[in-house]
Enzyme design. Structure first.
Site, short mmCIF file in Angstrom:
data_model
loop_
_atom_site.label_atom_id
_atom_site.label_comp_id
_atom_site.label_asym_id
_atom_site.label_seq_id
_atom_site.Cartn_x
_atom_site.Cartn_y
_atom_site.Cartn_z
N ASP A 133 0.85 -1.20 0.00
CA ASP A 133 0.00 0.00 0.00
C ASP A 133 0.88 1.24 0.00
OD1 ASP A 133 -2.28 -1.57 0.21
OD2 ASP A 133 -2.65 -1.14 2.31
N ARG A 184 -1.45 -0.94 -8.40
CA ARG A 184 -2.82 -0.52 -8.05
C ARG A 184 -2.84 1.00 -8.13
NH1 ARG A 184 -3.97 -1.22 -2.03
NH2 ARG A 184 -4.29 -3.43 -2.51
C1 FAD Z 1 -8.78 -1.48 -3.04
C2 FAD Z 1 -8.35 -0.12 -2.59
C3 FAD Z 1 -7.09 0.06 -2.08
C4 FAD Z 1 -6.65 1.33 -1.69
N1 FAD Z 1 -5.35 1.51 -1.28
C5 FAD Z 1 -4.92 2.75 -1.02
C6 FAD Z 1 -3.55 3.01 -0.73
O1 FAD Z 1 -2.71 2.10 -0.70
N2 FAD Z 1 -3.17 4.28 -0.48
C7 FAD Z 1 -4.07 5.32 -0.51
O2 FAD Z 1 -3.67 6.47 -0.33
N3 FAD Z 1 -5.37 5.11 -0.77
C8 FAD Z 1 -5.81 3.86 -1.02
N4 FAD Z 1 -7.14 3.65 -1.31
C9 FAD Z 1 -8.14 4.74 -1.05
C10 FAD Z 1 -8.31 5.66 -2.24
O3 FAD Z 1 -7.13 6.40 -2.43
C11 FAD Z 1 -9.49 6.61 -2.02
O4 FAD Z 1 -9.29 7.38 -0.87
C12 FAD Z 1 -10.83 5.91 -1.88
O5 FAD Z 1 -10.92 4.80 -2.72
C13 FAD Z 1 -11.99 6.86 -2.25
O6 FAD Z 1 -11.84 7.29 -3.57
P1 FAD Z 1 -12.74 6.76 -4.80
O7 FAD Z 1 -11.81 6.45 -5.92
O8 FAD Z 1 -13.61 5.67 -4.40
O9 FAD Z 1 -13.52 8.03 -5.31
P2 FAD Z 1 -14.44 9.09 -4.56
O10 FAD Z 1 -14.61 10.20 -5.56
O11 FAD Z 1 -13.91 9.43 -3.22
O12 FAD Z 1 -15.79 8.32 -4.38
C14 FAD Z 1 -16.58 7.88 -5.46
C15 FAD Z 1 -17.82 7.23 -4.88
O13 FAD Z 1 -17.46 6.06 -4.18
C16 FAD Z 1 -18.21 5.92 -2.98
N5 FAD Z 1 -17.28 6.04 -1.83
C17 FAD Z 1 -15.99 6.42 -1.86
N6 FAD Z 1 -15.43 6.36 -0.63
C18 FAD Z 1 -16.42 5.95 0.18
C19 FAD Z 1 -16.47 5.69 1.58
N7 FAD Z 1 -15.42 5.85 2.38
N8 FAD Z 1 -17.65 5.27 2.09
C20 FAD Z 1 -18.74 5.09 1.32
N9 FAD Z 1 -18.74 5.32 -0.01
C21 FAD Z 1 -17.60 5.73 -0.57
C22 FAD Z 1 -19.23 7.02 -3.01
O14 FAD Z 1 -20.38 6.50 -3.66
C23 FAD Z 1 -18.55 8.07 -3.84
O15 FAD Z 1 -19.48 8.94 -4.46
C24 FAD Z 1 -7.55 2.41 -1.76
C25 FAD Z 1 -8.83 2.24 -2.30
C26 FAD Z 1 -9.23 0.99 -2.72
C27 FAD Z 1 -10.59 0.86 -3.33
#
Ligand code: FAD
Length: 312
Positions: A133, A184
């Site tokens: 990560d 990722r």
């Molecule tokens: C498998 C995976 C691994 C990850 N690993 C890392 C990492 O190593 N380092 C890092 O910095 N970040 C990591 N992240 C987190 C990522 O960077 C984002 O902060 C997170 O995924 C929210 O962004 P989004 O792309 O879903 O888009 P957003 O624009 O934030 O959300 C899009 C839509 O997704 C849904 N959604 C998003 N977040 C949430 C929530 N918390 N609760 C409920 N609904 C939500 C909502 O419907 C929202 O409208 C990871 C995410 C995933 C999915």
């Protein structure tokens, strides 16, 4: 992206005092269960089994970042080794995701490398895979350096890069040229300053699409290139599906990843459509910072949490 709420909750995620308070309440433990499979490895294996039964694969995260002693870092690595054995014995389909600050990065880079190396070696012996990560920008260089060193010895490891950082495009290019782009791609979950990261959601979204496009377009020119889109953003997911379809990119050349408890409907839909869908499943007692980052991402989660804590 840079909303005051996000800023506030990410600041709270670093407070040990609040951590002790929140984690101590049974009601907050119950609220956190929405995003955490449970406190025990057995709970996580059950969650993986259910995920597999629904046609999805998983990646397992043993919660426990920012440790400051060798003993804690070794114990974290030992738990991952136990988890790898449990995955193997249960014959479930899951790899693991680790955070270097949980592996002793604060102690020393060499110690951290050797600690992680034990896990990657065990994963290699069992035919499994380890994802590193990405945490906040003060540790980006050291995280990439440890990843590159591991890739010099093992090919069963991958890295996370964050679309909100300005540097990520050049990191992706360099890793692709080196044949190490098992990546990722996510938007980024920490609170980064304007000097290093995009602050507006539209810019971060644009960056994520552009990185994904770049990796999909260059997959044949740079062997080893394999992108995983880690997002719940249906616009970006739909864009990826459409782009892959119109460019003849088969679903085995990339995957989608989402977090446990978020957009289960979309997870199931993608799996049913024949895409590789990997669910990130966290477990353990040290869920506080992970949970706070989930609250930071979505104001509606804070309302849910407040209701759980204080009633309607
Ligand atoms: C498998 C995976 C691994 C990850 N690993 C890392 C990492 O190593 N380092 C890092 O910095 N970040 C990591 N992240 C987190 C990522 O960077 C984002 O902060 C997170 O995924 C929210 O962004 P989004 O792309 O879903 O888009 P957003 O624009 O934030 O959300 C899009 C839509 O997704 C849904 N959604 C998003 N977040 C949430 C929530 N918390 N609760 C409920 N609904 C939500 C909502 O419907 C929202 O409208 C990871 C995410 C995933 C999915």
């Amino acid at each position: 992206m840079a909303s005051p709420l996000r800023h506030f909750f990410i600041a709270l995620s670093k407070s040990p005092q609040l951590q002790d308070l929140i984690v101590g309440f049974p009601v907050s433990r119950r609220a956190a269960r929405r995003f955490i499979a449970g406190e025990r490895l057995e709970d996580a294996i059950d969650a993986i089994r259910a995920t597999n039964a629904a046609g999805m694969v998983a990646t397992l995260d043993f919660l426990g970042e920012h440790v400051h002693s060798e003993a804690e870092a070794r114990a974290n690595a030992d738990e991952y080794i136990r988890a790898l054995r449990a995955i193997h014995q249960a014959r479930v389909d899951a790899n693991i995701s680790i955070k270097l600050t949980g592996m002793g990065l604060a102690v020393d880079d060499e110690f951290c490398y050797q600690n992680v190396r034990r896990i990657v070696q065990m994963a290699a012996d069992l035919g499994n895979f380890v994802r590193i990560d990405m945490e906040d920008s003060p540790v980006t260089d050291r995280t990439i350096a440890i990843y590159r060193r591991l890739r010099g010895e093992f090919d069963n490891t991958g890295l996370v890069l964050q679309a909100y950082l300005f540097r990520t495009e050049s990191d992706v290019c360099r890793l692709m040229e080196e044949g190490q782009a098992h990546l990722r791609l996510c938007k980024g979950a920490y609170d980064e300053p304007p000097a290093v990261a995009w602050q507006e959601k539209a810019d971060v979204d644009r960056s994520l699409v552009s990185l994904m496009k770049f990796m999909l377009d260059s997959r044949d020119a740079y062997p080893g290139t394999y992108p995983a889109l880690a997002s719940h953003d249906h616009m970006i997911i739909n864009w990826t599906k459409a782009y892959a379809y119109t460019h003849g990119i088969t679903p085995d050349r990339f995957e989608f990843q989402m977090l446990y408890g978020i957009r289960r409907d979309l997870q199931q839909q993608l799996a049913d459509q024949g895409y590789r869908m990997r669910v990130y499943i966290p477990y353990g007692t040290r869920w506080y910072p992970y949970y706070m980052r989930r609250l930071a991402e979505r104001p509606a989660n804070v309302v849910f949490f407040a209701r759980a804590m204080f009633g309607n």
